[in-house]
Motif scaffolding. Structure first.
Motif, PDB file in Angstrom:
ATOM      1  N   GLN A 174      -4.809   8.302  29.602  1.00  0.00           N
ATOM      2  CA  GLN A 174      -5.912   9.521  29.622  1.00  0.00           C
ATOM      3  C   GLN A 174      -6.256   9.718  31.077  1.00  0.00           C
ATOM      4  O   GLN A 174      -6.640  10.663  31.678  1.00  0.00           O
ATOM      5  CB  GLN A 174      -7.077   8.740  29.080  1.00  0.00           C
ATOM      6  CG  GLN A 174      -7.822  10.107  28.120  1.00  0.00           C
ATOM      7  CD  GLN A 174      -9.200   9.663  27.485  1.00  0.00           C
ATOM      8  OE1 GLN A 174      -9.026   8.430  27.049  1.00  0.00           O
ATOM      9  NE2 GLN A 174     -10.021  10.293  27.459  1.00  0.00           N
ATOM     10  N   PHE A 176      -4.588   9.384  33.714  1.00  0.00           N
ATOM     11  CA  PHE A 176      -3.419  10.173  34.117  1.00  0.00           C
ATOM     12  C   PHE A 176      -3.547  11.540  33.614  1.00  0.00           C
ATOM     13  O   PHE A 176      -2.495  12.242  33.900  1.00  0.00           O
ATOM     14  CB  PHE A 176      -2.057   9.587  34.128  1.00  0.00           C
ATOM     15  CG  PHE A 176      -1.908   8.166  34.874  1.00  0.00           C
ATOM     16  CD1 PHE A 176      -2.625   7.961  36.233  1.00  0.00           C
ATOM     17  CD2 PHE A 176      -1.428   7.050  34.418  1.00  0.00           C
ATOM     18  CE1 PHE A 176      -2.163   6.941  36.931  1.00  0.00           C
ATOM     19  CE2 PHE A 176      -1.429   6.004  34.735  1.00  0.00           C
ATOM     20  CZ  PHE A 176      -1.782   5.812  36.138  1.00  0.00           C
TER      21      PHE A 176
ATOM     22  N   THR B  47     -19.373  -0.770  32.468  1.00  0.00           N
ATOM     23  CA  THR B  47     -17.907  -0.135  31.988  1.00  0.00           C
ATOM     24  C   THR B  47     -18.159   1.196  31.736  1.00  0.00           C
ATOM     25  O   THR B  47     -17.554   2.137  31.690  1.00  0.00           O
ATOM     26  CB  THR B  47     -17.330  -1.037  30.899  1.00  0.00           C
ATOM     27  OG1 THR B  47     -17.242  -2.291  31.372  1.00  0.00           O
ATOM     28  CG2 THR B  47     -16.399  -0.514  30.353  1.00  0.00           C
ATOM     29  N   SER B  51     -16.321   4.407  32.704  1.00  0.00           N
ATOM     30  CA  SER B  51     -15.518   5.269  32.017  1.00  0.00           C
ATOM     31  C   SER B  51     -16.181   6.601  32.013  1.00  0.00           C
ATOM     32  O   SER B  51     -15.303   7.635  31.946  1.00  0.00           O
ATOM     33  CB  SER B  51     -15.834   5.035  30.635  1.00  0.00           C
ATOM     34  OG  SER B  51     -15.549   3.391  30.332  1.00  0.00           O
ATOM     35  N   ALA B  54     -14.828   8.065  35.209  1.00  0.00           N
ATOM     36  CA  ALA B  54     -13.490   8.202  35.032  1.00  0.00           C
ATOM     37  C   ALA B  54     -13.273   9.723  34.157  1.00  0.00           C
ATOM     38  O   ALA B  54     -11.894   9.993  33.930  1.00  0.00           O
ATOM     39  CB  ALA B  54     -12.464   7.035  34.350  1.00  0.00           C
ATOM     40  N   GLY B  55     -14.192  10.040  33.486  1.00  0.00           N
ATOM     41  CA  GLY B  55     -13.984  11.234  32.688  1.00  0.00           C
ATOM     42  C   GLY B  55     -13.284  11.063  31.264  1.00  0.00           C
ATOM     43  O   GLY B  55     -12.996  11.984  30.599  1.00  0.00           O
ATOM     44  N   LEU B  56     -13.524   9.957  30.925  1.00  0.00           N
ATOM     45  CA  LEU B  56     -13.037   9.385  29.578  1.00  0.00           C
ATOM     46  C   LEU B  56     -13.983   9.862  28.428  1.00  0.00           C
ATOM     47  O   LEU B  56     -13.561  10.329  27.436  1.00  0.00           O
ATOM     48  CB  LEU B  56     -13.020   7.721  29.561  1.00  0.00           C
ATOM     49  CG  LEU B  56     -11.950   7.282  30.353  1.00  0.00           C
ATOM     50  CD1 LEU B  56     -11.783   5.783  30.247  1.00  0.00           C
ATOM     51  CD2 LEU B  56     -10.576   7.663  30.283  1.00  0.00           C
ATOM     52  N   ILE B  79      -8.145  10.404  38.790  1.00  0.00           N
ATOM     53  CA  ILE B  79      -8.723   9.129  39.194  1.00  0.00           C
ATOM     54  C   ILE B  79      -7.801   7.809  38.880  1.00  0.00           C
ATOM     55  O   ILE B  79      -7.157   7.769  38.084  1.00  0.00           O
ATOM     56  CB  ILE B  79     -10.225   9.096  38.547  1.00  0.00           C
ATOM     57  CG1 ILE B  79     -10.164   9.873  37.359  1.00  0.00           C
ATOM     58  CG2 ILE B  79     -11.340   9.282  39.344  1.00  0.00           C
ATOM     59  CD1 ILE B  79     -10.009   9.046  36.194  1.00  0.00           C
ATOM     60  N   TYR B  81      -8.097   4.193  37.587  1.00  0.00           N
ATOM     61  CA  TYR B  81      -8.804   3.401  36.966  1.00  0.00           C
ATOM     62  C   TYR B  81      -8.259   2.004  36.457  1.00  0.00           C
ATOM     63  O   TYR B  81      -6.977   1.939  35.799  1.00  0.00           O
ATOM     64  CB  TYR B  81      -9.193   3.938  35.485  1.00  0.00           C
ATOM     65  CG  TYR B  81     -10.230   3.635  34.726  1.00  0.00           C
ATOM     66  CD1 TYR B  81     -10.805   2.395  35.356  1.00  0.00           C
ATOM     67  CD2 TYR B  81     -10.837   4.101  33.509  1.00  0.00           C
ATOM     68  CE1 TYR B  81     -12.051   1.842  34.643  1.00  0.00           C
ATOM     69  CE2 TYR B  81     -12.033   3.368  32.932  1.00  0.00           C
ATOM     70  CZ  TYR B  81     -12.576   2.091  33.313  1.00  0.00           C
ATOM     71  OH  TYR B  81     -13.387   1.778  32.668  1.00  0.00           O
ATOM     72  N   LEU B  83      -8.231  -1.561  34.910  1.00  0.00           N
ATOM     73  CA  LEU B  83      -8.984  -2.173  34.032  1.00  0.00           C
ATOM     74  C   LEU B  83      -9.173  -3.545  34.291  1.00  0.00           C
ATOM     75  O   LEU B  83      -8.293  -3.992  34.841  1.00  0.00           O
ATOM     76  CB  LEU B  83      -8.420  -1.885  32.311  1.00  0.00           C
ATOM     77  CG  LEU B  83      -8.443  -0.423  32.240  1.00  0.00           C
ATOM     78  CD1 LEU B  83      -7.348  -0.158  30.960  1.00  0.00           C
ATOM     79  CD2 LEU B  83      -9.720   0.044  31.599  1.00  0.00           C
ATOM     80  N   GLY B 101       2.247   7.459  35.819  1.00  0.00           N
ATOM     81  CA  GLY B 101       1.461   8.395  36.336  1.00  0.00           C
ATOM     82  C   GLY B 101       1.991   9.514  36.763  1.00  0.00           C
ATOM     83  O   GLY B 101       1.558  11.037  36.432  1.00  0.00           O
ATOM     84  N   LEU B 105       1.821  13.671  35.339  1.00  0.00           N
ATOM     85  CA  LEU B 105       1.506  14.747  36.131  1.00  0.00           C
ATOM     86  C   LEU B 105       2.613  15.583  36.589  1.00  0.00           C
ATOM     87  O   LEU B 105       2.553  16.380  37.416  1.00  0.00           O
ATOM     88  CB  LEU B 105       0.650  14.225  37.275  1.00  0.00           C
ATOM     89  CG  LEU B 105      -0.387  13.316  36.949  1.00  0.00           C
ATOM     90  CD1 LEU B 105      -1.023  12.460  38.202  1.00  0.00           C
ATOM     91  CD2 LEU B 105      -1.744  14.252  36.441  1.00  0.00           C
ATOM     92  N   ARG B 148       0.487   1.025  40.257  1.00  0.00           N
ATOM     93  CA  ARG B 148       0.521   2.111  39.379  1.00  0.00           C
ATOM     94  C   ARG B 148      -0.623   3.110  39.586  1.00  0.00           C
ATOM     95  O   ARG B 148      -0.467   4.229  39.697  1.00  0.00           O
ATOM     96  CB  ARG B 148       0.559   1.644  37.876  1.00  0.00           C
ATOM     97  CG  ARG B 148       0.472   2.736  37.040  1.00  0.00           C
ATOM     98  CD  ARG B 148       0.414   2.073  35.482  1.00  0.00           C
ATOM     99  NE  ARG B 148      -0.730   1.236  35.132  1.00  0.00           N
ATOM    100  CZ  ARG B 148      -0.836   0.864  33.939  1.00  0.00           C
ATOM    101  NH1 ARG B 148       0.256   0.936  33.142  1.00  0.00           N
ATOM    102  NH2 ARG B 148      -1.778   0.235  33.707  1.00  0.00           N
ATOM    103  N   THR B 149      -1.758   2.578  39.815  1.00  0.00           N
ATOM    104  CA  THR B 149      -3.037   3.148  40.034  1.00  0.00           C
ATOM    105  C   THR B 149      -2.968   4.040  41.239  1.00  0.00           C
ATOM    106  O   THR B 149      -3.263   5.123  41.323  1.00  0.00           O
ATOM    107  CB  THR B 149      -4.327   2.195  40.010  1.00  0.00           C
ATOM    108  OG1 THR B 149      -4.045   1.337  38.981  1.00  0.00           O
ATOM    109  CG2 THR B 149      -5.229   3.239  39.959  1.00  0.00           C
ATOM    110  N   VAL B 152      -0.409   7.612  42.155  1.00  0.00           N
ATOM    111  CA  VAL B 152      -0.653   9.088  41.677  1.00  0.00           C
ATOM    112  C   VAL B 152      -1.596   9.505  43.056  1.00  0.00           C
ATOM    113  O   VAL B 152      -2.142  10.795  42.834  1.00  0.00           O
ATOM    114  CB  VAL B 152      -1.265   9.266  40.557  1.00  0.00           C
ATOM    115  CG1 VAL B 152      -0.503   9.004  39.400  1.00  0.00           C
ATOM    116  CG2 VAL B 152      -2.715   8.392  40.255  1.00  0.00           C
TER     117      VAL B 152
END
Ligand SMILES: Nc1ncnc2c1ncn2[C@@H]1O[C@H](COP(=O)(O)OP(=O)(O)OP(=O)(O)O)[C@@H](O)[C@H]1O
Ligand SMILES: [Mg+2]
Lengths: 268, 260
Positions: A174, A176, B47, B51, B54-56, B79, B81, B83, B101, B105, B148-149, B152
């Motif tokens: 999510q 990404f 957390t 979140s 992060a727009g979750l 963003i 994120y 964990l 990622g 995208l 990985r983060t 992007v």
């Protein structure tokens, strides 16, 4: 510290002991196989068991050769195998597809939940007569039997596994900006491959049941027909021959699924 | 107006039987390139806040602006994120994980692939591209997750206790690595942690949270002397124990008079 040479020789010993164990396992497997058929033949000849009902390996074998020669066995066998494969594929694919739809819409899954429970509890072979009336006494209804018997249980098991995927993987996706379809493709489906494979193994067995029962009812062609015909004319050589062939081919299908498993799940 | 502006965030979780207010009245500003820590007891909503940033999910009320644009509903920006665990996908190789990622995208061209693989080298992981996550140690996996983060090129990095599952030595090394890497790329970052020392060593500013409901209790600005040092060096600076004591006392007073 032991030297590398010593360690290597210990490793060789270990490997040798593994090989030895494997040989013994194979030996006893073969022993059971031979004993079973020898005793069967002997008891049948000595009439300790009724040869009319239990036949004997020799009689089954002669019948096998005869049926192979006149080509009837191959035609019955290929029809049944084809129906089973088709039923198995349709059942598994539809079941998994249905599970995907339920995952997609949690509202739908809540609505359908009690119906899934009822359908799962229902003995599917009891639907046989209805299927035959609806679809006609032909191959379509037999394949439908082979499929219908595994759809619901596949749906339930696979959907449960979809839901048990760790939501943190979805969080990663999510962030990404993944769409729901991408989440399904990248996390939900691959994480559920082990479960899907184990339902495949169960479905192999179920499809054989569905197809054989279907062939009993339609009574036209196939190994199921051979069994029911043998029963009606009291030819139990024929019944046992069909049973043995079913056992062999069901095992082959099961092995193919295991092969697929090793191909698909590459990370262990 | 800051780079990231958090405006009066309230958040309440609803379940059938309960409603839990996790965050109340959270407002803060973060400048570009700053490193911020959220410190606080378990369950104080760290957390949850991360979140939301992060727009979750959406907060119950309040809003968050990144470069004066609301982050919710903006799909264009990414963003980073990270964990508490690495959550590398076990069925993907390290390379596939790093490229995930970019793939999502739709930016996985040859150029970004080379950049992503270079990033793997930056975190000290060259040569493991074709391996699966289970073949790596915990520290290596967390570094792969960092790569990985970063792959992007996110505008802001959110780190939710990324070191808490690691042994002490690995944790100290990773702190330095993350700090160096983020400085090198000029990234803005928010770190959530339980560890007072970590928050002092790594960040420019520490927000101390109280629990039930989660509120910002106090803000500590880390002196420039410590900020210029790497986390490991900062832990050995004479100012470090002093600040540690101050924050420690503050945390203790929270436990005695919660909600003050
Ligand atoms: N999905 C949820 N539904 C209901 N309540 C939740 C949910 N997520 C968190 N909460 C509640 O909100 C509060 C804050 O939780 P949160 O996970 O943000 O705390 P935290 O500061 O990250 O704690 P920790 O340091 O232990 O990770 C807790 O009281 C928790 O029980
Ligand atoms: Mg937390």
């Amino acid at each position: 510290m032991k030297s590398t040479r010593e360690i290597n020789s210990l490793h060789d010993q270990y490997k040798a002991s593994l090989r030895k164990e494997k040989r013994w396992v194979h030996f006893f497997q073969l022993l059971i196989f031979i004993t079973f058929f020898t005793l069967w033949e002997a008891f049948s000849r000595m009439e300790w068991i009724d040869p009319l009902i239990f036949s004997s390996p020799y009689k089954v074998w002669s019948l096998f050769l005869e049926k192979v020669m006149d080509g009837t066995l191959l035609s019955h066998l290929s029809i049944t195998v084809f129906e089973t494969l088709l039923g198995f594929l349709i059942g598994t694919l539809l079941g998994t597809g249905l599970a995907a739809i339920l995952w997609w819409s949690s509202l739908l899954s809540k609505i359908l939940d009690p119906y899934l429970v009822i359908l799962n509890a229902m003995p599917k072979v009891a639907l046989g007569p209805i299927l035959i009336v609806a679809l006609g006494p032909n191959m379509t209804s037999i394949v439908a039997m082979g499929a219908i018997i595994s759809i619901i249980i596949t749906t339930i098991v696979v959907y449960t596994s979809f839901r048990e995927v760790d939501p943190n993987y979805l969080k990663v996706l999510q962030t990404f900006g993944a769409s729901r379809l991408q989440m399904f493709k990248e996390a939900i489906l691959p994480a559920s491959f082990p479960t899907i494979i184990s339902t495949l193994k169960v479905n192999v067995g179920l499809s054989w049941v569905g197809v054989i029962v279907g062939e009993f009812l339609v009574s036209e062609k196939g190994l199921g027909y051979m069994i029911i015909y043998g029963f009606q004319v009291f030819n139990f050589n024929l019944v046992l021959l069909s049973l043995l062939i079913i056992a062999v081919f069901a095992t082959i299908m099961y092995q193919l699924v295991e092969l697929l498993e090793r191909k698909l799940i590459k990370n262990n | 107006m800051g780079f990231l502006t958090i405006n009066n965030i309230h958040h309440t979780f609803f379940t059938e039987k309960t409603s839990t207010t996790a965050l109340e009245n959270i407002s803060l500003d973060i400048e570009e390139g700053e490193f911020i820590s959220f410190l606080g007891p378990s369950g104080c909503g760290k957390t949850t806040l991360l979140s939301i940033i992060a727009g979750l999910f959406y907060p119950t009320s309040g809003n968050i602006l990144l470069e004066n644009k609301p982050i919710h509903g903006d799909t264009g920006f990414s963003i980073g994120y990270m964990l508490q665990q690495d959550y590398l996908f076990p069925w993907k190789t390290i390379e596939e994980n790093i490229m995930l990622g970019l793939k999502l995208l739709q930016k996985d061209d040859a150029v970004s692939r080379t950049q992503a693989l270079k990033l793997l080298g930056d975190v000290g992981l060259s040569g493991v591209e074709k391996q699966f996550p289970r073949q790596l140690s915990g520290g290596m996996r967390q570094r792969a997750a960092l790569a990985r983060t970063l792959a992007v090129d996110p505008k802001i990095l959110l780190l939710d206790e990324p070191f808490s599952a690691l042994d002490y030595q690995t944790k100290l090394k990773l702190e330095d690595l993350v700090s160096d890497t983020l400085k090198a790329f000029g990234k803005t970052a928010v770190l959530v942690t339980h560890d007072i020392g970590e928050s002092i060593a790594m960040s420019d500013r520490v927000y101390l949270f109280t629990a039930k409901p989660g509120r910002i209790h106090k803000t500590f600005t880390i002196p420039a002397e410590l900020r210029s040092l790497s986390p490991f060096e900062a832990r050995n600076h004479p100012l470090y124990p002093e600040l540690f004591q101050t924050i420690w006392k503050e945390l203790e007073s929270l436990e005695i008079h919660p909600g003050n």
